[in-house]
Design a protein around this motif. Structure first.
Motif, PDB file in Angstrom:
ATOM      1  N   LEU A 255     -48.739  12.185  47.451  1.00 23.04           N
ATOM      2  CA  LEU A 255     -48.078  11.808  46.365  1.00 23.04           C
ATOM      3  C   LEU A 255     -46.721  11.521  46.673  1.00 23.04           C
ATOM      4  N   SER A 256     -46.149  10.624  47.513  1.00 22.80           N
ATOM      5  CA  SER A 256     -44.764  10.521  47.574  1.00 22.80           C
ATOM      6  C   SER A 256     -44.130   9.164  47.493  1.00 22.80           C
ATOM      7  N   GLU A 257     -42.956   9.239  47.256  1.00 23.22           N
ATOM      8  CA  GLU A 257     -42.248   7.633  47.149  1.00 23.22           C
ATOM      9  C   GLU A 257     -40.811   7.813  47.697  1.00 23.22           C
ATOM     10  N   ILE A 258     -40.432   6.669  48.004  1.00 23.01           N
ATOM     11  CA  ILE A 258     -38.980   6.300  48.338  1.00 23.01           C
ATOM     12  C   ILE A 258     -38.368   5.687  47.373  1.00 23.01           C
ATOM     13  N   VAL A 259     -37.227   6.219  46.814  1.00 20.82           N
ATOM     14  CA  VAL A 259     -36.102   5.526  46.009  1.00 20.82           C
ATOM     15  C   VAL A 259     -34.938   5.327  46.195  1.00 20.82           C
ATOM     16  N   TYR A 260     -34.304   4.139  46.046  1.00 20.90           N
ATOM     17  CA  TYR A 260     -33.002   3.586  46.336  1.00 20.90           C
ATOM     18  C   TYR A 260     -32.225   3.797  45.200  1.00 20.90           C
ATOM     19  N   ALA A 261     -30.722   3.631  45.285  1.00 24.32           N
ATOM     20  CA  ALA A 261     -29.769   3.411  44.477  1.00 24.32           C
ATOM     21  C   ALA A 261     -29.058   2.118  44.621  1.00 24.32           C
ATOM     22  N   ALA A 262     -29.071   1.301  43.815  1.00 23.33           N
ATOM     23  CA  ALA A 262     -28.333   0.012  44.231  1.00 23.33           C
ATOM     24  C   ALA A 262     -27.624  -0.835  42.918  1.00 23.33           C
ATOM     25  N   PRO A 263     -26.466  -1.258  43.017  1.00 21.04           N
ATOM     26  CA  PRO A 263     -25.991  -2.166  41.725  1.00 21.04           C
ATOM     27  C   PRO A 263     -26.643  -3.499  41.564  1.00 21.04           C
ATOM     28  N   GLN A 264     -26.671  -3.755  40.495  1.00 20.84           N
ATOM     29  CA  GLN A 264     -27.072  -5.357  40.092  1.00 20.84           C
ATOM     30  C   GLN A 264     -26.284  -5.561  38.931  1.00 20.84           C
ATOM     31  N   GLU A 265     -25.709  -6.553  39.124  1.00 18.15           N
ATOM     32  CA  GLU A 265     -24.766  -7.416  38.111  1.00 18.15           C
ATOM     33  C   GLU A 265     -23.626  -6.209  37.501  1.00 18.15           C
ATOM     34  N   GLY A 266     -23.330  -5.431  38.341  1.00 16.28           N
ATOM     35  CA  GLY A 266     -22.348  -4.559  37.742  1.00 16.28           C
ATOM     36  C   GLY A 266     -22.845  -2.950  37.363  1.00 16.28           C
ATOM     37  N   THR A 267     -24.093  -2.874  37.217  1.00 15.95           N
ATOM     38  CA  THR A 267     -24.789  -1.711  36.949  1.00 15.95           C
ATOM     39  C   THR A 267     -25.672  -1.316  38.029  1.00 15.95           C
ATOM     40  N   TRP A 268     -25.545   0.116  38.148  1.00 12.93           N
ATOM     41  CA  TRP A 268     -26.165   0.793  39.041  1.00 12.93           C
ATOM     42  C   TRP A 268     -27.380   1.076  38.801  1.00 12.93           C
ATOM     43  N   TRP A 269     -28.509   1.095  39.450  1.00 16.38           N
ATOM     44  CA  TRP A 269     -29.892   1.360  39.235  1.00 16.38           C
ATOM     45  C   TRP A 269     -30.592   2.265  40.265  1.00 16.38           C
TER      46      TRP A 269
END
Length: 98
Positions: A51-65
């Motif tokens: 059980l593993s996953e890849i997670v990213y961080a990226a902005p969308q419309e001025g908010t980082w998600w």
């Protein structure tokens, strides 16, 4: 959207901050940075390594998600409790307490 060095640096910072929170909840994580890809967080449940996953961080419309690898939002980076809860849920085997 073109990825810039500043975007990669900010993404790496957000992902690095999430590592400590995930570790507190029994998950292992590490940031992966490659010149041809966006920074990513490899997360694994050490009690169920399949059980593993890849997670990213990226902005969308001025908010980082934080984002799942399948391009679905997890939660804004400011909501780390919600992010950890969702990642733990996905990486917990069926039948175990989530």
């Amino acid at each position: 959207m073109a990825v810039t060095d500043t975007t990669d640096t900010t993404a790496t910072a957000h992902l690095t901050r999430l590592i400590e929170r995930l570790n507190e909840h029994g998950l292992h994580a590490r940031v992966r940075v490659a010149s041809c890809h966006s920074p990513a967080l490899a997360v694994v449940n050490p009690d169920a390594p399949a059980l593993s996953e890849i997670v990213y961080a990226a902005p969308q419309e001025g908010t980082w998600w934080y984002w799942w690898s399948w391009h679905e939002k997890i939660a804004p980076v400011a909501e780390s409790d919600a992010v950890v809860r969702k990642i733990r849920h996905v990486l917990t085997p069926t039948g175990r307490s989530r």
